[in-house]
Design a protein around this motif. Structure first.
Motif, PDB file in Angstrom:
ATOM      1  N   UNK A   1       0.748  -1.366   0.005  1.00 14.73           N
ATOM      2  CA  UNK A   1      -0.082   0.010   0.013  1.00 14.73           C
ATOM      3  C   UNK A   1       0.840   1.477   0.066  1.00 14.73           C
ATOM      4  N   UNK A   2       2.116   1.074   0.563  1.00 12.40           N
ATOM      5  CA  UNK A   2       3.105   2.194   0.474  1.00 12.40           C
ATOM      6  C   UNK A   2       4.302   1.868   0.758  1.00 12.40           C
TER       7      UNK A   2
ATOM      8  N   UNK B   1      15.141   9.837  -4.539  1.00  7.36           N
ATOM      9  CA  UNK B   1      14.777   9.997  -5.787  1.00  7.36           C
ATOM     10  C   UNK B   1      14.361   8.822  -6.530  1.00  7.36           C
ATOM     11  N   UNK B   2      15.384   7.892  -6.321  1.00  5.41           N
ATOM     12  CA  UNK B   2      15.237   6.491  -6.668  1.00  5.41           C
ATOM     13  C   UNK B   2      13.812   5.906  -6.367  1.00  5.41           C
ATOM     14  N   UNK B   3      13.465   5.705  -5.112  1.00  3.38           N
ATOM     15  CA  UNK B   3      12.124   5.526  -4.588  1.00  3.38           C
ATOM     16  C   UNK B   3      11.016   5.840  -5.270  1.00  3.38           C
TER      17      UNK B   3
ATOM     18  N   UNK C   1       6.248   3.239  -9.030  1.00  2.00           N
ATOM     19  CA  UNK C   1       5.185   2.944 -10.039  1.00  2.00           C
ATOM     20  C   UNK C   1       3.990   3.403  -9.737  1.00  2.00           C
ATOM     21  N   UNK C   2       3.914   4.604  -8.950  1.00  2.00           N
ATOM     22  CA  UNK C   2       2.762   5.347  -8.412  1.00  2.00           C
ATOM     23  C   UNK C   2       2.456   5.063  -7.135  1.00  2.00           C
ATOM     24  N   UNK C   3       3.028   3.960  -6.454  1.00  2.00           N
ATOM     25  CA  UNK C   3       2.694   3.623  -5.056  1.00  2.00           C
ATOM     26  C   UNK C   3       3.503   4.727  -4.093  1.00  2.00           C
ATOM     27  N   UNK C   4       2.506   5.369  -3.234  1.00  2.00           N
ATOM     28  CA  UNK C   4       3.047   6.349  -2.403  1.00  2.00           C
ATOM     29  C   UNK C   4       4.277   5.986  -1.757  1.00  2.00           C
TER      30      UNK C   4
ATOM     31  N   UNK D   1       5.198  11.293  -1.145  1.00  2.00           N
ATOM     32  CA  UNK D   1       3.809  11.467  -0.787  1.00  2.00           C
ATOM     33  C   UNK D   1       3.751  11.828   0.801  1.00  2.00           C
ATOM     34  N   UNK D   2       4.694  11.676   1.682  1.00  2.00           N
ATOM     35  CA  UNK D   2       4.612  11.729   2.787  1.00  2.00           C
ATOM     36  C   UNK D   2       5.914  11.621   3.600  1.00  2.00           C
ATOM     37  N   UNK D   3       5.868  12.016   4.934  1.00  2.00           N
ATOM     38  CA  UNK D   3       7.501  11.895   5.578  1.00  2.00           C
ATOM     39  C   UNK D   3       7.210  11.178   6.802  1.00  2.00           C
ATOM     40  N   UNK D   4       8.094  10.769   7.707  1.00  2.00           N
ATOM     41  CA  UNK D   4       8.075   9.801   8.874  1.00  2.00           C
ATOM     42  C   UNK D   4       9.258  10.480   9.519  1.00  2.00           C
ATOM     43  N   UNK D   5       8.991  10.717  10.849  1.00  2.00           N
ATOM     44  CA  UNK D   5      10.071  11.574  11.654  1.00  2.00           C
ATOM     45  C   UNK D   5      10.155  10.726  13.065  1.00  2.00           C
TER      46      UNK D   5
END
Length: 299
Positions: free
Chosen positions: A37-38, A61-63, A68-71, A97-101
């Motif tokens: 899902x992500x 950038x590579x991720x 392929x459109x997966x967040x 699409x988001x960040x984790x801290x």
């Protein structure tokens, strides 16, 4: 995006070299094709703390390029707020699409230190943020009061919590209590792979998964069972994986085990951890290989 299976791949770093970009891109493509899902880039399994700003930006950038459109959710933790802000800027510029801290520290952090960190970071974000509560690596323990304060900040979309109580009723009560504290817009995600079935069955929205980054099929089977309300099946899936959970405990966490598993599967070169981290020795690798084959995790 902050529900279901969020799979955190290894960032292969051969010895004192730079990131193995080809292997990393293939790992991300494998997860996207597997239907996660992500994708969690630069989590603890992704060795974010060992990379320079430039290396981290390249990995993001590579991720994004190969997802392929997966967040893609990107870890942005660092010792200084300035460096966290730089990582957040780079992640957003790369299309995350988001960040984790996680609140990294050398000196012990207070609740006010951590609140101030998240307050400044969220004020400069245009993407959602996951609060990463990982006391084993950060040596900081979030209180429920701090959860409540942080969840009201702009852009906070999820909290990645540690393992829940072993008793199913207590685990569900804990999740229900957290939901009373948090806005409806903030999801609750479980970490600690051995506790994933317990967390999902107790009502957690997401599994932020180390296992899923290398064995997406097994992690998805557990996740989908829990999401469908097949709680006993999810528990059985977790019990089947107990030999792997035992290895995580034996080796002080999941990273060395997952790194060796990636090597065994031919996904990375033999040396894939940043020094001074050392992988499993030959005997330990052979035992892991036996476990992988016995559990039929080789596909």
């Amino acid at each position: 995006m902050f529900t279901g299976l969020s799979a955190f791949p290894l960032t292969p770093i051969p010895g004192n070299g730079s990131v193995d970009e080809k292997a990393y891109a293939a790992l991300v493509q494998r997860l996207a094709a597997g239907g996660v899902d992500s994708i969690g880039a630069l989590g603890s399994t992704g060795s974010y703390a060992y990379l320079t700003r430039e290396e981290r930006a390249r990995v993001v950038g590579l991720a994004v390029e190969h997802a392929d459109g997966v967040p893609v959710i990107v870890g942005i933790g660092a010792l200084r707020t300035r460096h966290v802000l730089q990582a957040a800027e780079d992640a957003q510029n790369a299309g995350a699409s988001g960040v984790l801290l996680a609140p990294m520290s050398y000196q012990p952090l207070t609740d006010e230190d951590v609140f101030g960190l998240f307050e400044e970071v969220t004020a400069n974000l245009s993407v959602p943020l996951v609060i990463y509560d990982n006391p084993r690596t950060t040596h900081f323990t979030f209180t429920d009061e701090l959860y409540t304060r942080l969840a009201c900040l702009p852009q906070v979309a999820s909290i990645k919590i540690p393992a829940l109580p072993a008793d199913p009723a207590e685990a569900r009560a804990r999740v229900e209590y957290l939901r009373q504290l948090l806005p409806e817009t903030v999801t609750v995600g479980i970490s600690g792979d051995a506790a994933a079935a317990r967390g999902l069955n107790a009502g957690c929205d997401a599994w932020y998964s180390v296992l899923g980054g290398t064995f997406p099929e097994a992690a998805l089977a557990l996740t989908r069972a829990a999401q469908a309300g097949r709680h006993e099946q999810a528990d059985q899936q977790s019990k089947r994986l107990q030999p792997l959970w035992d290895l995580f405990v034996q080796h002080g966490g999941s990273l060395r085990v997952i790194a060796a598993a990636a090597t065994h599967l031919g996904l990375t070169a033999h040396h894939n951890l940043p020094l001074p981290l050392r992988g499993l020795n030959a005997k330990e690798q052979a035992h892991l290989a036996t476990v992988i084959e016995r559990l039929q995790l080789h596909t």
